[in-house]
Enzyme design. Structure first.
Site, PDB file in Angstrom:
ATOM      1  N   ASP A 111       6.815 -46.398  41.718  1.00  0.00           N
ATOM      2  CA  ASP A 111       8.095 -45.842  41.272  1.00  0.00           C
ATOM      3  C   ASP A 111       8.966 -45.528  42.489  1.00  0.00           C
ATOM      4  OD1 ASP A 111      10.204 -44.367  40.164  1.00  0.00           O
ATOM      5  OD2 ASP A 111       8.904 -43.491  38.630  1.00  0.00           O
ATOM      6  N   LYS A 115      16.913 -41.574  42.505  1.00  0.00           N
ATOM      7  CA  LYS A 115      17.861 -40.463  42.594  1.00  0.00           C
ATOM      8  C   LYS A 115      17.509 -39.538  43.758  1.00  0.00           C
ATOM      9  CE  LYS A 115      19.011 -40.430  37.669  1.00  0.00           C
ATOM     10  NZ  LYS A 115      19.059 -39.611  36.430  1.00  0.00           N
ATOM     11  N   ARG A 178       2.666 -56.884  35.106  1.00  0.00           N
ATOM     12  CA  ARG A 178       3.637 -56.587  34.052  1.00  0.00           C
ATOM     13  C   ARG A 178       5.011 -56.272  34.635  1.00  0.00           C
ATOM     14  NH1 ARG A 178       4.935 -51.745  31.377  1.00  0.00           N
ATOM     15  NH2 ARG A 178       3.274 -50.677  32.522  1.00  0.00           N
TER      16      ARG A 178
END
EC number: 2.1.1.33
Length: 204
Positions: A111, A115, A178
């Site tokens: 990830d 932000k 994926r």
């Protein structure tokens, strides 16, 4: 360190849910140990374990649903060299692995937390890289692949004084995970690769 266990997880020998189960893995006698951080659907982890049956593979993941799903795939492939750990990666490396115990680490599409207010959640800060260095065997490698150029540049800035030599490059799709397929469906077909090689041991 260990996440809250669930009955279905506790009954599965592939999944490590507590320290007693972890202690049953004799890391000193395990030989080559590879660790995947955030294994997701487990495609790469299972392929590696199938290719190298003599090695021990430990997958770290925070999402229990993914762990349950991948544990079933491990069983269906009759792989006895995989263990799955439901944990935060930072805590797992800090609390469970001794120094100079891991032969290879990889993290595919972690990830990027884009932000600014979430930057402290990012993996591979300088502090974390120093811990990772300590746990890796001298000369071993950590492979990180991301779709985020900003995250890649941020990681490169974390590297000074972490004991790693670094190779970074732009690569085509090659892992068939994926997340990689997700980006390909959106016509995103270049990724950022960081390969870290332990060149100097860091004490933590």
């Amino acid at each position: 360190m260990f996440m809250d266990s669930r009955e279905t997880l506790c009954e599965n020998p592939v999944i490590i849910t507590d320290r007693d189960a972890w202690k049953e893995i004799n890391l000193k006698d395990a030989g080559t140990i590879e660790v995947e951080i955030g294994f997701g659907s487990g495609e790469y982890l299972l392929r590696r374990a199938s290719e190298y049956p003599e090695r021990l593979f430990i997958g770290i993941e925070k999402k229990p649903g993914m762990i349950t799903e991948v544990s079933k795939r491990v069983a269906s492939h009759n792989l006895n060299n995989i263990r799955l750990l439901e944990s935060c990666a930072k805590d797992a490396f800090a609390d469970l692995f001794p120094a100079n115990s891991i032969s290879r680490v990889y993290s595919l599409f972690p990830d990027p937390w884009p932000k600014r207010k979430h930057l402290h959640y990012r993996l591979f800060s300088s502090e974390y890289l120093r811990l990772l260095n300590n746990r890796l065997i001298f000369g071993s490698e950590a492979l990180i692949v991301t779709d985020s150029e900003d995250y890649c540049n941020w990681m490169l800035k974390q590297l000074p004084d972490t004991g790693f030599e670094v190779e970074n490059s732009i690569i085509p799709p090659q892992f068939d995970t994926r997340f990689e397929r997700k980006w390909l469906e959106q016509n995103f077909n270049t990724f950022f690769r960081i390969l870290l090689k332990k060149a100097r041991h860091i004490e933590t």
